[in-house]
Write a protein that holds these residues in place. Sequence first.
Motif, mmCIF file in Angstrom:
data_model
loop_
_atom_site.group_PDB
_atom_site.id
_atom_site.type_symbol
_atom_site.label_atom_id
_atom_site.label_comp_id
_atom_site.label_asym_id
_atom_site.label_seq_id
_atom_site.Cartn_x
_atom_site.Cartn_y
_atom_site.Cartn_z
ATOM 1 N N ASP A 1 0.832 -1.198 0.000
ATOM 2 C CA ASP A 1 0.000 0.000 0.000
ATOM 3 C C ASP A 1 0.869 1.251 0.000
ATOM 4 O O ASP A 1 0.569 2.229 -0.697
ATOM 5 C CB ASP A 1 -0.926 -0.003 1.219
ATOM 6 C CG ASP A 1 -1.865 1.196 1.229
ATOM 7 O OD1 ASP A 1 -2.466 1.486 0.166
ATOM 8 O OD2 ASP A 1 -1.993 1.845 2.279
ATOM 9 N N GLY A 2 1.968 1.224 0.763
ATOM 10 C CA GLY A 2 2.899 2.357 0.772
ATOM 11 C C GLY A 2 3.538 2.559 -0.589
ATOM 12 O O GLY A 2 3.670 3.706 -1.066
ATOM 13 N N ASP A 3 3.925 1.457 -1.238
ATOM 14 C CA ASP A 3 4.515 1.546 -2.587
ATOM 15 C C ASP A 3 3.497 2.120 -3.575
ATOM 16 O O ASP A 3 3.834 2.949 -4.428
ATOM 17 C CB ASP A 3 4.965 0.165 -3.061
ATOM 18 C CG ASP A 3 6.131 -0.382 -2.256
ATOM 19 O OD1 ASP A 3 6.826 0.421 -1.606
ATOM 20 O OD2 ASP A 3 6.336 -1.618 -2.281
ATOM 21 N N TYR A 4 2.239 1.672 -3.453
ATOM 22 C CA TYR A 4 1.205 2.158 -4.362
ATOM 23 C C TYR A 4 0.976 3.655 -4.169
ATOM 24 O O TYR A 4 0.914 4.419 -5.137
ATOM 25 C CB TYR A 4 -0.107 1.405 -4.139
ATOM 26 C CG TYR A 4 -1.279 2.109 -4.768
ATOM 27 C CD1 TYR A 4 -1.468 2.079 -6.152
ATOM 28 C CD2 TYR A 4 -2.168 2.860 -3.989
ATOM 29 C CE1 TYR A 4 -2.525 2.758 -6.743
ATOM 30 C CE2 TYR A 4 -3.227 3.540 -4.581
ATOM 31 C CZ TYR A 4 -3.398 3.490 -5.959
ATOM 32 O OH TYR A 4 -4.430 4.175 -6.532
ATOM 33 N N ARG A 5 0.875 4.099 -2.938
ATOM 34 C CA ARG A 5 0.590 5.517 -2.684
ATOM 35 C C ARG A 5 1.745 6.410 -3.134
ATOM 36 O O ARG A 5 1.524 7.514 -3.645
ATOM 37 C CB ARG A 5 0.285 5.731 -1.203
ATOM 38 C CG ARG A 5 -1.106 5.223 -0.807
ATOM 39 C CD ARG A 5 -1.498 5.674 0.577
ATOM 40 N NE ARG A 5 -0.725 4.989 1.613
ATOM 41 C CZ ARG A 5 -0.616 5.399 2.861
ATOM 42 N NH1 ARG A 5 -1.190 6.528 3.240
ATOM 43 N NH2 ARG A 5 0.075 4.697 3.738
ATOM 44 N N LYS B 1 4.187 7.518 -17.892
ATOM 45 C CA LYS B 1 3.803 6.197 -18.378
ATOM 46 C C LYS B 1 4.454 5.093 -17.550
ATOM 47 O O LYS B 1 3.799 4.121 -17.158
ATOM 48 C CB LYS B 1 4.203 6.053 -19.844
ATOM 49 C CG LYS B 1 3.810 4.713 -20.450
ATOM 50 C CD LYS B 1 4.225 4.645 -21.916
ATOM 51 C CE LYS B 1 3.853 3.295 -22.518
ATOM 52 N NZ LYS B 1 4.261 3.205 -23.953
ATOM 53 N N GLN B 2 5.760 5.277 -17.259
ATOM 54 C CA GLN B 2 6.497 4.271 -16.480
ATOM 55 C C GLN B 2 5.935 4.153 -15.059
ATOM 56 O O GLN B 2 5.684 3.054 -14.566
ATOM 57 C CB GLN B 2 7.983 4.640 -16.424
ATOM 58 C CG GLN B 2 8.823 3.656 -15.634
ATOM 59 C CD GLN B 2 10.283 4.073 -15.550
ATOM 60 O OE1 GLN B 2 10.737 4.941 -16.295
ATOM 61 N NE2 GLN B 2 11.018 3.462 -14.635
ATOM 62 N N VAL B 3 5.740 5.303 -14.412
ATOM 63 C CA VAL B 3 5.210 5.297 -13.050
ATOM 64 C C VAL B 3 3.768 4.777 -13.041
ATOM 65 O O VAL B 3 3.349 4.103 -12.095
ATOM 66 C CB VAL B 3 5.283 6.702 -12.417
ATOM 67 C CG1 VAL B 3 4.548 6.742 -11.083
ATOM 68 C CG2 VAL B 3 6.739 7.109 -12.212
ATOM 69 N N THR C 1 -0.082 0.708 -11.400
ATOM 70 C CA THR C 1 -1.050 -0.350 -11.701
ATOM 71 C C THR C 1 -0.611 -1.687 -11.115
ATOM 72 O O THR C 1 -1.422 -2.427 -10.542
ATOM 73 C CB THR C 1 -1.225 -0.492 -13.225
ATOM 74 O OG1 THR C 1 -1.714 0.746 -13.758
ATOM 75 C CG2 THR C 1 -2.206 -1.608 -13.563
ATOM 76 N N GLU C 2 0.671 -2.001 -11.236
ATOM 77 C CA GLU C 2 1.192 -3.264 -10.700
ATOM 78 C C GLU C 2 1.041 -3.319 -9.187
ATOM 79 O O GLU C 2 0.648 -4.346 -8.630
ATOM 80 C CB GLU C 2 2.673 -3.424 -11.081
ATOM 81 C CG GLU C 2 2.879 -3.713 -12.566
ATOM 82 C CD GLU C 2 4.353 -3.678 -12.953
ATOM 83 O OE1 GLU C 2 5.206 -3.488 -12.045
ATOM 84 O OE2 GLU C 2 4.656 -3.834 -14.151
ATOM 85 N N LYS D 1 -1.350 -5.969 -7.029
ATOM 86 C CA LYS D 1 -0.817 -6.753 -5.914
ATOM 87 C C LYS D 1 -1.630 -6.494 -4.643
ATOM 88 O O LYS D 1 -1.920 -7.406 -3.878
ATOM 89 C CB LYS D 1 0.655 -6.399 -5.666
ATOM 90 C CG LYS D 1 1.626 -6.914 -6.712
ATOM 91 C CD LYS D 1 3.053 -6.505 -6.366
ATOM 92 C CE LYS D 1 4.037 -6.961 -7.436
ATOM 93 N NZ LYS D 1 5.420 -6.514 -7.114
ATOM 94 N N LEU D 2 -1.990 -5.223 -4.459
ATOM 95 C CA LEU D 2 -2.751 -4.830 -3.274
ATOM 96 C C LEU D 2 -4.129 -5.505 -3.277
ATOM 97 O O LEU D 2 -4.577 -6.029 -2.247
ATOM 98 C CB LEU D 2 -2.903 -3.310 -3.247
ATOM 99 C CG LEU D 2 -3.419 -2.662 -1.956
ATOM 100 C CD1 LEU D 2 -2.483 -2.967 -0.802
ATOM 101 C CD2 LEU D 2 -3.537 -1.148 -2.143
ATOM 102 N N GLU D 3 -4.767 -5.497 -4.433
ATOM 103 C CA GLU D 3 -6.080 -6.136 -4.533
ATOM 104 C C GLU D 3 -5.990 -7.645 -4.317
ATOM 105 O O GLU D 3 -6.848 -8.245 -3.667
ATOM 106 C CB GLU D 3 -6.707 -5.844 -5.898
ATOM 107 C CG GLU D 3 -7.294 -4.448 -6.013
ATOM 108 C CD GLU D 3 -8.227 -4.335 -7.202
ATOM 109 O OE1 GLU D 3 -7.873 -4.840 -8.286
ATOM 110 O OE2 GLU D 3 -9.304 -3.736 -7.058
ATOM 111 N N THR D 4 -4.940 -8.260 -4.863
ATOM 112 C CA THR D 4 -4.746 -9.705 -4.680
ATOM 113 C C THR D 4 -4.550 -10.037 -3.208
ATOM 114 O O THR D 4 -5.128 -10.999 -2.689
ATOM 115 C CB THR D 4 -3.531 -10.193 -5.497
ATOM 116 O OG1 THR D 4 -3.772 -9.938 -6.891
ATOM 117 C CG2 THR D 4 -3.307 -11.691 -5.295
ATOM 118 N N LEU D 5 -3.739 -9.227 -2.523
ATOM 119 C CA LEU D 5 -3.527 -9.439 -1.095
ATOM 120 C C LEU D 5 -4.820 -9.219 -0.313
ATOM 121 O O LEU D 5 -5.127 -9.979 0.610
ATOM 122 C CB LEU D 5 -2.444 -8.482 -0.577
ATOM 123 C CG LEU D 5 -0.994 -8.860 -0.872
ATOM 124 C CD1 LEU D 5 -0.060 -7.721 -0.467
ATOM 125 C CD2 LEU D 5 -0.611 -10.140 -0.130
ATOM 126 N N ALA D 6 -5.567 -8.192 -0.700
ATOM 127 C CA ALA D 6 -6.816 -7.897 0.009
ATOM 128 C C ALA D 6 -7.805 -9.054 -0.110
ATOM 129 O O ALA D 6 -8.563 -9.337 0.823
ATOM 130 C CB ALA D 6 -7.436 -6.612 -0.535
#
Length: 425
Positions: free
Chosen positions: A34-38, A85-87, A92-93, A97-102
């Motif tokens: 979640d920290g990586d996503y934010r 685009k890269q970020v 998205t990745e 991952k966050l949704e899969t973990l959730a």
Amino acid sequence: MLDIKYIRENLETVEKSIGRRNGGFTLGEIKKIDGDYRAANEQWENFNRRVNEISETFKTKGGSLSKEEKATLQEESKQLKEKHKQVGQERTEHWEKLETLALSIPNMPDESVPDGKDEHDNVEISRWGEIPKIDNPRDHWDIGAELGVFDFERGVKISESRFTVLAGMGAKMERALMNFMLDQHGKNGYTEIFPPVMVNRDALVGTGQLPKFEGDFYKCADDELYLIPTAEVPVTNLYREEVLKEEDLPILHCAYTPCFRREAGSAGKDTRGYIRQHQFNKVEVVKFTTPETSWDEHEKLTRDAEKILELLGLPYRRMVLCAGDLGFCARKCYDLEVWFPAQNKYREISSCSNFGDFQARRANIKYKPADGGKPKFVHTINGSGLAIGRAFAAILENFQQPDGSVKIPPVLVPYLNGATEIRKA
């Protein structure tokens, strides 16, 4: 699934609540992702904002910019778009991952659920019915085989172990129980559904069976379709990705279906008789409610299942499951356990669960409040009303007679052309 925002803002509370379950659950990994996503999302938004600023500069000040200034801004915009685009891909990745973990995090037990590690810590709430006095009670499998209603050997021959052929009065009793249960629930306001018994993967994800319990179900080799473990799956998914109207709630459904479970983890447990089959018949009751009414509706649904046992004259007890024995999706669950004389114990015949908005979030089932407010997630509730095979087995044991016959509960007699007993042909 749990609300990711709620997890983020109440990490310790969520971890403590889920920790009441058997084995507990740590949220360290989801906190990191979640920290990586934010962080990626913040970068993505900053890059996007700057690109828009440059675009606005060209619109409003383009005529006054020098050639060099234009070239500098154009180069910055080009580099920002590449970084954006890269970020964006990283963002998205991280979110995936966050949704899969959730999806792997179980529901939070309600505060009213007692603490405990396993079924031995479940708490008895009530009992109903008088335990029959039977000298040397026989097991249902012996009674059924002698009466010719169960043919275990031919079930194995045409399928494999834990598949059973019902014959004569066995087949008729199964059908009578199904019709009686559906009729009774219809009287209580449930709309009958006869859904497909094969569902897609999204349906099993929606009700919480996947991805957590991958391998527990029968899957078609050439299609992404699964045989249902319970009618809960297709009936709940009737409204997947829909927004219902508050004035239509609660929605009450009942459904008969055959059910299929591999039960890979239960080898050697209750494999004899008609209790734990790979294919079995069940009537399910399902409710969709508002959050404000879900607990009352949970109690009503449980009483609807209890009423079936009472009308059949089968002694039972209600148990509230402790946190350690609670199912993956449930916030609270009552087990109804019917009496088996030969085993001298109560055995589960129905689990009645309140999931809160856990399944609704996974399946994206919402309702539009009558006051015109923002759509909210419904609450889902379901239970067995009842497991037909277990009810049949309990009837064989509780109504067995000294001469080897079995009395038929009076409420089933009209469904059996007036037959009042099962005798050897």
